[in-house]
Design an enzyme around this catalytic site. Structure first.
Site, short mmCIF file in Angstrom:
data_model
loop_
_atom_site.label_atom_id
_atom_site.label_comp_id
_atom_site.label_asym_id
_atom_site.label_seq_id
_atom_site.Cartn_x
_atom_site.Cartn_y
_atom_site.Cartn_z
N LYS A 191 0.86 -1.19 0.00
CA LYS A 191 0.00 0.00 0.00
C LYS A 191 0.89 1.22 0.00
O LYS A 191 2.01 1.18 0.49
CB LYS A 191 -0.87 0.02 1.27
CG LYS A 191 -2.11 0.85 1.14
CD LYS A 191 -3.25 0.07 0.54
CE LYS A 191 -4.44 0.93 0.22
NZ LYS A 191 -5.60 0.13 -0.15
N ASP A 242 -6.91 4.23 -4.52
CA ASP A 242 -7.60 4.09 -3.24
C ASP A 242 -8.26 5.45 -3.02
O ASP A 242 -8.47 6.18 -4.01
CB ASP A 242 -6.60 3.73 -2.12
CG ASP A 242 -7.29 3.30 -0.82
OD1 ASP A 242 -7.75 2.15 -0.74
OD2 ASP A 242 -7.38 4.11 0.13
N GLY A 260 -20.25 6.98 2.69
CA GLY A 260 -19.38 7.39 1.60
C GLY A 260 -20.21 7.78 0.39
O GLY A 260 -21.44 7.58 0.37
N PHE A 261 -19.55 8.35 -0.60
CA PHE A 261 -20.25 8.63 -1.87
C PHE A 261 -19.27 8.51 -3.03
O PHE A 261 -19.48 9.04 -4.11
CB PHE A 261 -20.91 10.02 -1.83
CG PHE A 261 -19.94 11.18 -1.80
CD1 PHE A 261 -19.33 11.54 -0.61
CD2 PHE A 261 -19.64 11.90 -2.94
CE1 PHE A 261 -18.42 12.60 -0.56
CE2 PHE A 261 -18.74 12.96 -2.91
CZ PHE A 261 -18.13 13.31 -1.71
N ASN A 268 -16.30 5.90 -5.22
CA ASN A 268 -16.32 4.79 -6.15
C ASN A 268 -16.97 3.52 -5.59
O ASN A 268 -17.78 2.87 -6.27
CB ASN A 268 -14.83 4.56 -6.49
CG ASN A 268 -14.63 3.39 -7.35
OD1 ASN A 268 -14.23 2.34 -6.87
ND2 ASN A 268 -14.92 3.54 -8.63
N VAL A 269 -16.66 3.18 -4.35
CA VAL A 269 -17.17 1.93 -3.77
C VAL A 269 -18.67 2.03 -3.55
O VAL A 269 -19.45 1.14 -3.92
CB VAL A 269 -16.42 1.59 -2.46
CG1 VAL A 269 -16.94 0.29 -1.88
CG2 VAL A 269 -14.92 1.53 -2.69
N ALA A 270 -19.10 3.17 -2.96
CA ALA A 270 -20.53 3.39 -2.71
C ALA A 270 -21.30 3.35 -4.03
O ALA A 270 -22.34 2.69 -4.15
CB ALA A 270 -20.73 4.74 -2.02
N TRP A 271 -20.77 4.02 -5.02
CA TRP A 271 -21.44 4.09 -6.34
C TRP A 271 -21.63 2.69 -6.93
O TRP A 271 -22.73 2.34 -7.40
CB TRP A 271 -20.61 4.98 -7.26
CG TRP A 271 -20.94 4.90 -8.70
CD1 TRP A 271 -22.03 5.42 -9.32
CD2 TRP A 271 -20.17 4.24 -9.72
NE1 TRP A 271 -22.00 5.14 -10.66
CE2 TRP A 271 -20.87 4.41 -10.93
CE3 TRP A 271 -18.97 3.52 -9.72
CZ2 TRP A 271 -20.40 3.89 -12.14
CZ3 TRP A 271 -18.50 3.00 -10.92
CH2 TRP A 271 -19.20 3.18 -12.11
O1 2IT Z 1 -8.14 -1.52 -0.70
C1 2IT Z 1 -8.03 -2.03 -1.83
O2 2IT Z 1 -8.15 -3.24 -2.01
C2 2IT Z 1 -7.75 -1.13 -2.96
N1 2IT Z 1 -7.64 0.06 -2.75
C3 2IT Z 1 -7.56 -1.69 -4.33
C4 2IT Z 1 -6.17 -2.18 -4.53
C5 2IT Z 1 -5.84 -2.61 -5.95
O3 2IT Z 1 -4.66 -2.97 -6.15
O4 2IT Z 1 -6.70 -2.62 -6.81
#
Ligand code: 2IT
Length: 444
Positions: A126, A166, A237-238, A240-243
């Site tokens: 990360k 991220d 949240g609003f 990418n993940v929420a969408w």
């Molecule tokens: O927390 C995660 O799994 C991500 N931000 C995606 C990581 C990725 O390499 O696609």
């Protein structure tokens, strides 16, 4: 003499005293794998756990750039290359004012286990910066990304370390980072994932984390004879993940009634559907990091400075950031009838909130629920290596299979009578693979 679990955790706290998020993430994993670890003297002899909590490498660097006023700005850049037992380091980059070493170590540690669950050959890493994209111009973002990559490029590579997005890093930032990498290395390669579709990206990658989380929830519900159809769901949240989650929930007949931002939350009783889902993309692109404009646009309730966990719902799916659900939130959810909680954020719950939810209702942790994102990143790497692009149906079908396998792993290692302990299932299932690979590869 053998170490006890308490000693192990205490030692870690002494070694990394300033890293509360990292200690929290390790404690959760270690507590659930400890009995299994004790039953396997091979792992103890090889000091697998002691090695697992130490990143293979941490890179920290200066990121100087010039803002639109001509003033020099300095940020700090990081890449934590945590564990490469199962494949090249893989994990996102986070650009946010709160980023520090503790947060990136917790995320890199979690990523190692998450990536193990995906069934794909990926290690864990990360990175990111304390740079905040909020309110920055496009030119400023580009110059920052170029400066960041000017140092990072020497540490990464398609067979070494493959970053992605991220929080604060989306398609635009990946584009600037990729452009600079290509320029410096004179190499067009799959060194980043989340790329644009025209230049090596994978279909479904933007939707993958949210879609995958909903596929996982479907398995949790199906196991107890239920379905998403007709369920009322709270989301935070609003981005990418929420969408992605909201789109898929609508497709399957569920109703999402909340989203949230740092400024408060939206309560949309009729459900976030149709044009409202597309509006989320606009809101995110505005770069303001507030959710209130949604309430003005659609004439619904905005509750300032609060989190959505006080609304009565059937299911809850946090999709924002770590520790966004505390024990009071968790108790409120359960009191108001919430029956299932699936974490789409990384370590979305504080430790006691997670324990309470796991005892009270069906609860699944981030590393299992949100693994769809990195899974499709893994599929993007495969497509790049083969120099082909799979159609949408192919990627989606593979994502579905992966999420089913992750759920199976959780049940396999976490079944306890009629209940499934998803925390234990995910942690032990992920640990076994990493541990076995580390034993096989010797003391490195
Ligand atoms: O927390 C995660 O799994 C991500 N931000 C995606 C990581 C990725 O390499 O696609």
């Amino acid at each position: 003499m053998k170490t006890s679990l308490t000693d192990f955790i205490e030692n870690l706290r002494v070694n990394t005293p300033m890293e509360s998020e990292f200690n929290q993430a390790v404690e959760e994993v270690i507590s659930s794998v400890w009995d299994f670890y004790l039953e396997n003297p091979r792992y103890q002899k090889a000091k697998i756990l002691e090695r697992m909590v130490e990143p293979e490498r941490v890179i920290m660097f200066r990121v100087p750039w010039v803002d639109d006023k001509g003033e020099v700005q300095i940020n700090r850049g990081y890449r934590v290359e945590f564990n490469s037992a199962l494949g090249p380091y893989k994990g996102g980059l986070r650009f946010h004012a709160t980023v520090n070493l503790s947060i990136l170590k917790f995320l890199g540690f979690e990523q190692t286990f998450k990536n193990s669950l995906t069934t794909l050959p990926m290690g864990g890493g990360k990175g990111g910066s304390d740079f905040s994209p909020k309110g920055k111009s496009d030119g400023e973002i580009m110059r920052f990304c170029q400066s960041f990559m000017t140092e990072l490029y020497r540490h990464i590579g398609s067979n070494t370390d493959v970053p992605a997005g991220d929080i604060g890093v989306g398609g635009r930032e990946i584009g600037y980072l990729f452009g600079q990498y290509k320029r410096l290395k004179n190499e067009f390669t799959g060194v980043l994932t989340g790329k644009g579709l025209l230049w090596g990206g994978s279909l479904i990658r933007p939707e993958a984390t949210g879609y995958g989380a909903v596929y996982f929830v479907q398995h949790m519900l199906n196991r107890i004879g239920k379905d998403i159809e007709g369920q009322t769901i709270a989301i935070s949240g609003f981005g990418n993940v929420a969408w992605g989650a909201i789109s898929k929930i609508n497709e399957l007949g569920g109703k999402v009634v909340t989203i949230s931002g740092p400024d408060g939350y939206i309560y949309d009783k009729e459900g976030i559907k149709g044009d409202k889902i597309d509006y989320l993309l606009e809101l995110r692109a505005s770069n303001n990091d507030i959710v209130q404009p949604y309430a003005e646009e659609f004439g619904v309730k905005f509750i300032a400075d609060k989190r959505p966990w006080e609304v009565p719902v059937d299911l809850a799916m946090p999709c924002a950031t770590e520790n966004e659900v505390n024990i009071n939130d968790a108790q409120n959810l359960v009191k108001n009838g919430c029956k299932l909680f699936a974490e789409a954020s990384n370590m979305g719950c504080t430790a006691n909130a997670a324990d309470y939810l796991a005892e009270s209702i069906d609860y699944a942790p981030g590393k299992a629920v949100n693994a769809g994102g990195v899974s499709v990143s893994g599929l993007e790497m495969s497509q790049n290596s083969m120099r082909i692009s799979w159609p949408r149906e192919e990627v989606d079908a593979r994502l579905k299979i992966i999420m089913r396998e992750i759920h199976d792993t959780c049940v396999n290692y976490g079944q306890n009578g009629k209940k499934v302990n998803y925390i234990k299932g995910a942690n032990v299932g992920a640990f076994v693979k990493v541990a076995e690979a580390m034993v096989a590869q010797g003391i490195v």
